[in-house]
Design a protein around this motif. Structure first.
Motif, PDB file in Angstrom:
ATOM      1  N   VAL A   4       2.035  43.765  38.461  1.00 22.71           N
ATOM      2  CA  VAL A   4       2.863  43.197  37.399  1.00 22.71           C
ATOM      3  C   VAL A   4       3.680  42.025  37.938  1.00 22.71           C
ATOM      4  CG1 VAL A   4       4.718  43.658  35.761  1.00 22.71           C
ATOM      5  CG2 VAL A   4       3.017  45.403  36.220  1.00 22.71           C
ATOM      6  N   ASP A   7       1.318  39.116  38.601  1.00 27.52           N
ATOM      7  CA  ASP A   7       0.763  38.603  37.356  1.00 27.52           C
ATOM      8  C   ASP A   7       1.816  37.863  36.533  1.00 27.52           C
ATOM      9  OD1 ASP A   7      -1.445  38.419  35.600  1.00 27.52           O
ATOM     10  OD2 ASP A   7      -0.443  39.858  34.286  1.00 27.52           O
ATOM     11  N   GLN A   8       3.028  38.407  36.492  1.00 24.90           N
ATOM     12  CA  GLN A   8       4.051  37.889  35.581  1.00 24.90           C
ATOM     13  C   GLN A   8       5.227  37.286  36.341  1.00 24.90           C
ATOM     14  OE1 GLN A   8       4.020  38.051  32.137  1.00 24.90           O
ATOM     15  NE2 GLN A   8       1.949  38.855  32.139  1.00 24.90           N
ATOM     16  N   LEU A  12       9.020  36.638  34.712  1.00 19.89           N
ATOM     17  CA  LEU A  12      10.108  37.508  35.139  1.00 19.89           C
ATOM     18  C   LEU A  12      11.233  36.708  35.762  1.00 19.89           C
ATOM     19  CD1 LEU A  12       8.064  40.449  36.694  1.00 19.89           C
ATOM     20  CD2 LEU A  12       9.589  40.604  34.736  1.00 19.89           C
ATOM     21  N   ARG A 161      10.744  29.118  27.233  1.00 20.18           N
ATOM     22  CA  ARG A 161      11.234  29.129  25.867  1.00 20.18           C
ATOM     23  C   ARG A 161      12.542  28.378  25.738  1.00 20.18           C
ATOM     24  NH1 ARG A 161      10.983  35.023  24.571  1.00 20.18           N
ATOM     25  NH2 ARG A 161      13.204  34.656  24.564  1.00 20.18           N
ATOM     26  N   PHE A 234      19.390  37.659  22.748  1.00 15.84           N
ATOM     27  CA  PHE A 234      19.013  39.012  22.312  1.00 15.84           C
ATOM     28  C   PHE A 234      19.254  39.288  20.826  1.00 15.84           C
ATOM     29  CE2 PHE A 234      20.214  39.591  26.887  1.00 15.84           C
ATOM     30  CZ  PHE A 234      18.903  39.702  27.335  1.00 15.84           C
ATOM     31  N   ALA A 280      10.175  45.695  37.151  1.00 13.10           N
ATOM     32  CA  ALA A 280       8.745  45.423  37.042  1.00 13.10           C
ATOM     33  C   ALA A 280       7.962  46.173  38.108  1.00 13.10           C
ATOM     34  CB  ALA A 280       8.483  43.924  37.151  1.00 13.10           C
ATOM     35  N   THR A 284      11.462  50.671  35.047  1.00 14.79           N
ATOM     36  CA  THR A 284      12.830  50.363  34.622  1.00 14.79           C
ATOM     37  C   THR A 284      13.801  51.478  34.978  1.00 14.79           C
ATOM     38  OG1 THR A 284      11.820  49.149  32.824  1.00 14.79           O
ATOM     39  CG2 THR A 284      14.167  49.493  32.677  1.00 14.79           C
ATOM     40  N   GLN A 285      13.291  52.704  35.092  1.00 11.55           N
ATOM     41  CA  GLN A 285      14.185  53.814  35.440  1.00 11.55           C
ATOM     42  C   GLN A 285      14.784  53.649  36.835  1.00 11.55           C
ATOM     43  OE1 GLN A 285      10.929  53.901  34.930  1.00 11.55           O
ATOM     44  NE2 GLN A 285       9.925  55.732  35.678  1.00 11.55           N
TER      45      GLN A 285
ATOM     46  N   ASP B 209       6.569  53.158  30.630  1.00 12.47           N
ATOM     47  CA  ASP B 209       7.839  52.798  31.258  1.00 12.47           C
ATOM     48  C   ASP B 209       8.911  53.728  30.697  1.00 12.47           C
ATOM     49  OD1 ASP B 209       9.650  51.485  32.842  1.00 12.47           O
ATOM     50  OD2 ASP B 209       9.519  49.557  31.825  1.00 12.47           O
ATOM     51  N   SER B 210      10.050  53.729  31.354  1.00 13.99           N
ATOM     52  CA  SER B 210      11.146  54.556  30.918  1.00 13.99           C
ATOM     53  C   SER B 210      12.397  53.695  31.019  1.00 13.99           C
ATOM     54  CB  SER B 210      11.234  55.778  31.837  1.00 13.99           C
ATOM     55  OG  SER B 210      12.151  56.696  31.338  1.00 13.99           O
ATOM     56  N   VAL B 211      12.959  53.337  29.870  1.00 15.40           N
ATOM     57  CA  VAL B 211      13.982  52.289  29.817  1.00 15.40           C
ATOM     58  C   VAL B 211      15.305  52.883  29.326  1.00 15.40           C
ATOM     59  CG1 VAL B 211      14.510  50.039  28.828  1.00 15.40           C
ATOM     60  CG2 VAL B 211      12.147  50.677  29.217  1.00 15.40           C
ATOM     61  N   PRO B 212      16.395  52.737  30.073  1.00 13.19           N
ATOM     62  CA  PRO B 212      17.678  53.313  29.636  1.00 13.19           C
ATOM     63  C   PRO B 212      18.026  52.875  28.204  1.00 13.19           C
ATOM     64  CG  PRO B 212      17.904  52.319  31.802  1.00 13.19           C
ATOM     65  CD  PRO B 212      16.528  51.988  31.325  1.00 13.19           C
ATOM     66  N   THR B 215      19.595  49.406  27.301  1.00 17.01           N
ATOM     67  CA  THR B 215      18.931  48.165  27.689  1.00 17.01           C
ATOM     68  C   THR B 215      18.887  47.158  26.548  1.00 17.01           C
ATOM     69  OG1 THR B 215      17.533  49.437  29.157  1.00 17.01           O
ATOM     70  CG2 THR B 215      16.771  47.233  28.609  1.00 17.01           C
ATOM     71  N   ASP B 217      17.677  43.785  27.680  1.00 17.62           N
ATOM     72  CA  ASP B 217      16.690  42.854  28.203  1.00 17.62           C
ATOM     73  C   ASP B 217      15.425  43.626  28.549  1.00 17.62           C
ATOM     74  OD1 ASP B 217      15.416  40.653  29.257  1.00 17.62           O
ATOM     75  OD2 ASP B 217      16.150  41.082  31.273  1.00 17.62           O
ATOM     76  N   SER B 219      12.458  42.252  29.266  1.00 16.19           N
ATOM     77  CA  SER B 219      11.407  41.399  29.835  1.00 16.19           C
ATOM     78  C   SER B 219      10.540  42.102  30.880  1.00 16.19           C
ATOM     79  CB  SER B 219      11.994  40.089  30.352  1.00 16.19           C
ATOM     80  OG  SER B 219      13.142  40.317  31.110  1.00 16.19           O
ATOM     81  N   PRO B 220      11.094  42.994  31.749  1.00 12.79           N
ATOM     82  CA  PRO B 220      10.191  43.662  32.688  1.00 12.79           C
ATOM     83  C   PRO B 220       9.168  44.558  31.981  1.00 12.79           C
ATOM     84  CG  PRO B 220      12.470  43.879  33.393  1.00 12.79           C
ATOM     85  CD  PRO B 220      12.497  43.331  32.006  1.00 12.79           C
ATOM     86  N   ALA B 223       6.553  42.378  30.507  1.00 11.94           N
ATOM     87  CA  ALA B 223       5.649  41.901  31.560  1.00 11.94           C
ATOM     88  C   ALA B 223       4.579  42.958  31.845  1.00 11.94           C
ATOM     89  CB  ALA B 223       6.436  41.576  32.822  1.00 11.94           C
ATOM     90  N   LYS B 224       5.015  44.218  31.881  1.00  9.83           N
ATOM     91  CA  LYS B 224       4.050  45.298  32.152  1.00  9.83           C
ATOM     92  C   LYS B 224       3.040  45.437  31.014  1.00  9.83           C
ATOM     93  CE  LYS B 224       7.204  48.074  34.673  1.00  9.83           C
ATOM     94  NZ  LYS B 224       8.035  49.241  34.668  1.00  9.83           N
ATOM     95  N   LYS B 226       2.016  43.118  29.048  1.00  9.10           N
ATOM     96  CA  LYS B 226       1.056  42.010  29.105  1.00  9.10           C
ATOM     97  C   LYS B 226       0.034  42.226  30.210  1.00  9.10           C
ATOM     98  CE  LYS B 226       3.064  38.249  26.772  1.00  9.10           C
ATOM     99  NZ  LYS B 226       3.560  36.874  26.811  1.00  9.10           N
ATOM    100  N   THR B 227       0.506  42.679  31.373  1.00  8.65           N
ATOM    101  CA  THR B 227      -0.411  42.899  32.487  1.00  8.65           C
ATOM    102  C   THR B 227      -1.415  44.008  32.154  1.00  8.65           C
ATOM    103  OG1 THR B 227       1.340  42.261  33.989  1.00  8.65           O
ATOM    104  CG2 THR B 227      -0.528  43.395  34.955  1.00  8.65           C
ATOM    105  N   GLN B 248      11.811  40.816  21.036  1.00  7.03           N
ATOM    106  CA  GLN B 248      11.448  40.198  22.315  1.00  7.03           C
ATOM    107  C   GLN B 248       9.942  40.241  22.539  1.00  7.03           C
ATOM    108  OE1 GLN B 248      13.919  41.617  25.592  1.00  7.03           O
ATOM    109  NE2 GLN B 248      15.653  41.706  24.208  1.00  7.03           N
ATOM    110  N   ASP B 251       8.501  37.492  20.404  1.00  3.39           N
ATOM    111  CA  ASP B 251       8.860  36.185  20.958  1.00  3.39           C
ATOM    112  C   ASP B 251       8.021  35.858  22.184  1.00  3.39           C
ATOM    113  OD1 ASP B 251      10.741  35.768  19.046  1.00  3.39           O
ATOM    114  OD2 ASP B 251      12.438  36.466  20.238  1.00  3.39           O
ATOM    115  N   SER B 252       7.574  36.903  22.885  1.00  5.18           N
ATOM    116  CA  SER B 252       6.782  36.657  24.084  1.00  5.18           C
ATOM    117  C   SER B 252       5.347  36.296  23.719  1.00  5.18           C
ATOM    118  CB  SER B 252       6.771  37.900  24.971  1.00  5.18           C
ATOM    119  OG  SER B 252       5.839  38.833  24.466  1.00  5.18           O
TER     120      SER B 252
END
Lengths: 316, 382
Positions: A4, A7-8, A12, A161, A234, A280, A284-285, B209-212, B215, B217, B219-220, B223-224, B226-227, B248, B251-252
């Motif tokens: 990732v 790739d990104q 990022l 952007r 945001f 990435a 994210t955790q 993924d596991s996002v608080p 959150t 943002d 973007s990470p 990114a995943k 997309k990959t 988001q 927008d990406s």
């Protein structure tokens, strides 16, 4: 695992820099106050949150944009963006002065110890958050899209952007102006003098109260500008967003060396990048874990942060 | 004000807080009055859910009273804001109100867990229209609500597969990316979605993924996505984050299908996300219109608003308690035994019968798609 990141990488990086600049501006609010008073302004996170509402109110209530209206164009776009920015800075700046009056000044005048102001700052930050919670009925608030998020160009596979470009350039500019103000202006010199030695500065005829209020104001203005950029990127705010952003910005300030303006700059940027890269690569955790491991390591070897010489020496 | 008066006032108002809902029905001459309770969020950020549920309970009571002139039903509602901390302070009040025979609710799983000890000690029958956490009816879990807790809503292990099916419908060889918001609701649900995906032919899980849940943002995560080349993105979490995320993602430049569970099922979602939400798919539990259009029209006439989330479930739950009252189960113990042994029809046509842990055998998860800024019911996911 690293696919990732490879790739990104540029997407990022750009996202990390934009986020980093928002952190930079908020951490100025912490660093300025700490530099002068040697106290953490715990209410800065809520000053930021109030700042985000400045932009929402300007675009939604003054210019009557809604969630479904078309983004602004041309001169109108510039007008709305600039007045939103000014409004956010104003709201946050005034909130910061209010915090100083209520939570700091009265206690300082009475000569209480530092812990008392710490608690009163936490108190006013709870009050600011609860007021906003009641005003918004605990609901998240969406901001209308003013700036169309046009993809300007593609560099190394990453979309550049418009909103991120504006955020990066404008935030850097605001940072630069504030830094010059502290460095060159008469008031800036007074702030630095108080930061070096409060008593000596007083004896030299520096008006201590005015210096402290200005410090809060400048920190508030920077934090308010961060609120504007946050909304632009945001398009969302809520009464409780301050805590997470404030915590991150405070971490950035400590990472760079709290009390140090250049430290806030590099601390904010490195934190923004670190967060997106860690999310990435590890998921994210692991974001917060990674950030704090890095913070502990930095403090282990440089206890005053990356740029942690005493404030006075860098500012002199 | 005199200090003495002040302090006695404080005592009175404290008592009013604790027992404010406890106004015991005065014995009226004509019809016999019985009391049931409702517990859910009636203020705060989750208030819309509780108000919708409470309306359905009130509607059930209206129909019951019209059919059975000998009965008057009093509804005692308590507001837990959907918050376990608040629930722990308000549940004792309703538990100690002796006139309450049974409770529709609590609406939320966390609030249920916090309230359970108070209800267990007084043998109060609970029938929740919307607490979906699996552990509530798992006898090996400390959260287990038996023998007093029942629910007329499908658990998350039924919702997960329904969400997997609905999200991937119409996408051939779907490559699915699933992520959660780290909450006690979302993490297990993500597990059930991933398990459900295995049964969808052609679908493959390509990442997660596991996002608080604080959150902003994403973007990470993007990114995943997309990959991984995902064509379907499923989020288990709540609507406010979902709205930030979907903006988001769009927008990406990604055109992947976005889907979410009942945490995203809220009309605020398309409002917050605007155009980016168009076409998003959400599973949830919808209004009466999904099962009976005539009843919905009658509901609007009697209640003045249209029925909302979990109204089928709330209506069913209230009807079980009302049937108990009609059958003369006028103590809490009798009512609890009645509910445990209950067997009857839901307005959805399914048979309501609780197993020994308090669960029903079906789950009605409807699919909703965002069209022109509104989540539109596309029918029960089968």
């Amino acid at each position: 695992m690293f696919s990732v990141l490879i790739d990104q990488f540029w997407s990022l990086t750009i996202a990390g820099i934009a986020l980093g600049f928002i952190y930079v501006l908020i951490s100025l609010g912490y660093t300025m106050v700490y530099g002068v008073l040697r106290m953490i302004n715990f209410a800065n996170s809520e000053i930021f949150m109030w700042g985000t509402f400045g932009t929402v109110i300007t675009s939604r209530d003054i210019f009557h944009y809604t969630q479904t209206s078309e983004p602004a164009k041309g001169a109108k776009l510039v007008l709305v963006l600039v007045s939103s920015l000014v409004m956010s800075m104003l709201v946050a700046g005034l909130t910061a002065i209010f915090v100083e009056f209520v939570a700091y000044r009265r206690l300082r005048m009475k000569g209480t110890n530092r812990l008392a102001t710490l608690i009163s700052a936490i108190g006013i930050s709870i009050a600011l958050q609860e007021i906003m919670r009641l005003l918004t009925h605990s609901r998240p608030v969406g901001a209308p899209r003013i700036l169309e998020k046009i993809i300007l160009t593609e560099i190394w596979g990453a979309n550049i952007r418009l909103d991120t470009v504006i955020t990066i350039i404008a935030a850097a500019l605001i940072f630069f102006v504030l830094e010059r103000f502290i460095k060159l202006s008469r008031m800036g010199k007074a702030i630095r003098a108080v930061s070096m030695n409060e008593d000596a500065a007083k004896l030299m005829g520096v008006n201590l109260n005015r210096v402290i209020t200005t410090t809060f104001l400048v920190g508030g203005l920077a934090t308010g500008a961060a609120g504007f950029f946050y909304i632009t990127v945001f398009e969302y705010t809520k009464f409780n967003i301050g805590f997470t952003m404030g915590m991150a910005a405070f971490t950035a300030a400590v990472l760079g060396g709290i009390g140090n303006i250049r430290g806030a700059f590099f601390g904010g940027l490195s934190l923004g990048l670190l967060e997106v890269y860690a999310s990435a690569v590890l998921g994210t955790q692991w974001k917060a874990v990674t950030v704090f491991i890095v913070l502990v390591l930095v403090l282990l070897f440089k206890p005053n942060g990356l740029f942690g010489e005493a404030v006075q020496t860098t500012r002199a | 004000m005199n200090k003495k008066i002040k302090s006695s006032l404080a005592v009175v108002s404290a008592a009013a807080l604790a027992f404010g809902i406890a106004s015991v029905p005065t014995a009226s001459a004509a019809a016999k009055t019985f009391t049931i309770g409702y517990q859910g969020p009636l203020s705060g950020g989750e208030a819309s859910t509780g108000i919708d549920e409470q309306n359905a309970v009130k509607y059930a009571i209206k129909l019951f009273e019209a059919k059975n002139p000998g009965f008057k039903i009093k509804l005692v509602s308590i507001d837990d804001q959907g918050d376990p901390a608040v629930a722990g302070t308000v549940a004792p009040g309703i538990a100690s109100n002796k006139s309450v025979l049974g409770v529709v609710g609590p609406a939320y799983s966390g609030a249920t867990i916090a309230s359970l000890p108070y209800y267990k000690s007084v043998n109060m029958a609970l029938i929740s229209p919307s607490a979906t956490r699996v552990s509530l009816t798992d006898p090996t879990s400390p959260d287990f609500g038996g023998p007093i807790f029942h629910r007329v809503v499908g658990k998350d292990d039924l919702q997960g597969p329904a969400l997997a099916k609905y999200a991937t419908a119409g996408v051939s060889a779907a490559k699915v990316f699933v992520f959660d918001d780290q909450s006690a609701y979302a993490v297990p649900l993500r597990g059930f979605v991933e398990a459900g995906l295995k049964k969808v032919s052609g679908a493959t899980l390509v990442g997660g993924d596991s996002v608080p849940n604080t959150t902003t943002d994403f973007s990470p995560t993007i990114a995943k996505i997309k990959t991984s080349g995902a064509t379907v993105v499923i989020y288990t979490g709540y609507y406010s984050q979902a709205a930030v995320f979907i903006k988001q993602l769009r927008d990406s430049g990604s055109k992947a299908v976005f889907a979410g569970g009942d945490g995203v099922f809220n009309q605020e979602f398309p409002k917050l996300a605007g155009a980016a939400a168009e076409g998003s798919k959400v599973t949830g539990v919808g209004g009466l219109a999904g099962v009976d259009k005539k009843m919905e029209a009658d509901f609007v006439k009697k209640m003045g608003v249209s029925s909302g989330v979990y109204s089928v479930e709330s209506f069913d739950a209230a009807n079980i308690l009302l049937a108990g009252i009609k059958a003369g189960k006028t103590t809490r113990e009798k009512m609890l035994a009645f509910v445990n042994a209950y067997s009857g029809k839901s307005i959805s046509g399914n048979t309501i019968k609780f197993d020994k842990n308090g669960d029903i055998s079906y789950g009605l998860f409807a699919g909703f798609t965002t069209k022109n800024g509104v989540l539109v019911n596309t029918g029960i996911v089968k």
